[in-house]
Write an enzyme that holds these catalytic residues in place. Structure first.
Site, PDB file in Angstrom:
ATOM      1  N   GLU A  29      37.342  -0.479  40.552  1.00  0.00           N
ATOM      2  CA  GLU A  29      38.344   0.527  40.670  1.00  0.00           C
ATOM      3  C   GLU A  29      38.905   0.123  41.735  1.00  0.00           C
ATOM      4  OE1 GLU A  29      39.690   1.673  37.543  1.00  0.00           O
ATOM      5  OE2 GLU A  29      38.062   1.479  36.353  1.00  0.00           O
TER       6      GLU A  29
ATOM      7  N   ARG B  78      39.946  13.859  27.419  1.00  0.00           N
ATOM      8  CA  ARG B  78      40.524  13.166  25.945  1.00  0.00           C
ATOM      9  C   ARG B  78      39.888  13.941  25.033  1.00  0.00           C
ATOM     10  NH1 ARG B  78      38.711   9.852  22.004  1.00  0.00           N
ATOM     11  NH2 ARG B  78      37.625   8.679  23.885  1.00  0.00           N
TER      12      ARG B  78
ATOM     13  N   CYS C 258      35.288  10.005  35.382  1.00  0.00           N
ATOM     14  CA  CYS C 258      35.032   8.612  35.911  1.00  0.00           C
ATOM     15  C   CYS C 258      36.445   8.029  37.012  1.00  0.00           C
ATOM     16  CB  CYS C 258      34.967   7.256  35.652  1.00  0.00           C
ATOM     17  SG  CYS C 258      33.192   7.400  33.849  1.00  0.00           S
TER      18      CYS C 258
ATOM     19  N   HIS D 284      33.632   0.708  36.627  1.00  0.00           N
ATOM     20  CA  HIS D 284      32.786   1.095  35.416  1.00  0.00           C
ATOM     21  C   HIS D 284      32.069  -0.090  35.023  1.00  0.00           C
ATOM     22  CE1 HIS D 284      36.414   4.063  34.346  1.00  0.00           C
ATOM     23  NE2 HIS D 284      35.004   4.500  33.902  1.00  0.00           N
TER      24      HIS D 284
END
Lengths: 215, 215, 215, 215
Positions: A78, A88, A141, A165
């Site tokens: 990332e 979410r 994350c 990831h």
């Protein structure tokens, strides 16, 4: 050299987290660096406390956090973590923050201080698909990546830190049609290559290589 | 109230930019606000200068920039712009910066100051697919969003600003198999709904609604 | 010339069927041919009986059936229908046949006798994405295409017949992330172009143009 | 019992064919059946001649052909082969037939006579993603499946035969963003499970299990 490698436990209804399983498969020494492994809970803030305690105890030279990105096709270092939680789904202790800052006194974002372009190259050279990602999402994350870089800035003398990831493994997608997967062995191979790049480029500039996206 | 709506010209081998074509279709007044339209060049920094000149002249109450995200399925208001250019392709004047800061004295990132959650809701209520996006990429779209927010902070009294990405239109994907598209009419309808939300929530807090992603 | 154009009613929890809505938008005359429209139920065999009755009454020169293929990006004339029902979901009268022949005395498969390559070209020339599809699935769409061709062979003097699948429309995917859609206007435009090709190539050979897939 | 397992060599610019590499990894005996391996050329008709010669020599009890389906997420036993070649790319000897019958006196299509539903279940039970596919395309994979079933009908006393498509392996997608892959080990594991199901259900009815698609 010591590298703290932290990975999340399972979440979102999954029985395992491929990030954690792959980290368990890593050698204890990679490219001459000692690999210290840490399991962290998929919980906002508590994950960061677990990481902080271990980091203050171990005093690593670098930190790499690893998490699952179900639906991605490749291993993705990332580029940036943003100062915002927007869940979410609930985390493993039922917290579901919406549009909340992670650290009131933190920067709006931290860029990874790991050599993400060199990591991508090294992973691909090992035969494993990889790409830079420009968003770690807004769940735990992104949270732990942000926290790791905040911690490095505030308490760890700016040591290099970042996040990777990894995709689902095949067992997880047997009943999820059209979802990509990567074998645990390939994920571990890719993480090993990434850690080799981290050691090789420690304290140095990242390579200049195209790795952006138009959107 | 005056809203400056800026859209890019075409790039990347495309003959048109659906963002610009859709902006041309917008009414000159939406929800009581005057809509000032501006075409900007797909060029790093020059796009920002064009926007700055117009903004200083027009003195808008809000700024909305619009660009094409070929491959996206929905209209996507962007959450955040990062202080980094990393061009996968050259811009329209052959600049291709790699991992370069946009503004040396700028924040690492700026969050959109538009009500992105309310905008998504309003677009969906109009029957048009929409979602919050957590990355505007690292090309000119992220660049102009960053610059618009930097400009708002430095010279425009912190007026609200942000960015929306729109999909390809059908004509563009006739020879691009498996690429989603949206009609120009639906894009214009979606942008109109977004602008209505901007007017309705001007100066107010955004709605609290789940809109994040796990990665 | 008379063309019977049949489209399914809604199924699978959807409130509308874009195939039917688009057929309703078609002109009553296209390229000189009279267009006779027919709604058919999303029910195995009953759909075929409805089609048969109308066809025997109307005595069309060609038959085109149209159905929804949620998830497809383009308008897709089908190449072939197979003699097998294998329902992933129940039809609108709760029939769910698994691996059952459609017609005991029918061929294992019927190829469309419409000029599918010319239809694809004409749709694309109208600015609407299109491609040949090599499978109509194993639900009512494949069923009606098979039945139409069986009927043409057995009772209608081998008139030309075939099937076109169309995508979701935007309203249907507002809450289905990452699903492609096409506006009703574009679907109707594409169907009109397909019908024009049918008239132009009636009784003639299809064009020779690459339209296959490696898998 | 003897099973002839045939796999294609590489094509379409790829250096390897994962189908062939996985077949090489298979044990020489699976579930008590002798596995006879055969490499076939990616060439229309010549592939079928190679298969025919070997089959007449070996006199297998069943035939399984295996090929690559770049872009698929799972191991996919094919339901049906159609009597048509329509090559999107040239084969390895530059043949590129367009809309040509494979066998003038052949059926319009042959259904696989292997227990495809049981094979899918067994592959999934081994932890490897699998699904029935309703189209083998119109290139050499559909061609060889059609030819194998034609051969079985005409010269091999109707022995059971069929085809399985397998995904890319990771090495092949390192520079193909957003393309799914499966490790060679998992492909071999999946093929082994499929062959076990073939032996277990030899001469018996396939299981009745939902495996169709709506389109």
């Amino acid at each position: 050299m010591k590298i703290l490698v932290a990975a999340f436990d399972s979440f979102g209804g999954e029985k395992i987290n491929p990030a954690l399983e792959a980290v368990k498969l890593l050698a204890d020494e990679i490219a001459g660096a000692e690999i210290v492994k840490l399991e962290i809970p998929t919980v906002f803030h508590k994950s960061a406390e677990t990481l902080r305690e271990k980091a203050l105890e171990v005093k690593p030279d670098m930190i790499l956090c690893v998490g699952q990105a179900g639906g991605r096709f490749a291993i993705t270092p990332e580029r940036v973590a943003i100062n915002q939680d927007d869940a979410r789904i609930p985390d493993n202790e039922d917290n579901q923050p919406i549009d909340v800052s992670i650290q009131e006194d933190g920067a709006p974002a931290y860029f990874a201080t790991l050599p993400i372009k060199a990591m991508v190259e090294k992973i691909k050279a090992a035969g494993v698909p990889a790409a830079v990602s420009n968003s770690a999402g807004t769940f735990v994350c992104n949270h732990i990546m942000y926290q790791a870089l905040y911690l490095a800035e505030k308490e760890l003398d700016n040591i290099q830190a970042g996040f990777i990831h990894v995709p689902f493994i095949p067992e997880q997608v047997v009943d999820k049609p059209e979802k990509p997967a990567m074998s645990l062995e390939d994920i571990a191979k890719g993480l090993t290559a990434a850690l080799e790049a981290m050691v090789e480029y420690h304290g140095k500039e990242d390579i200049k290589k195209i790795g952006g996206t138009t959107h």
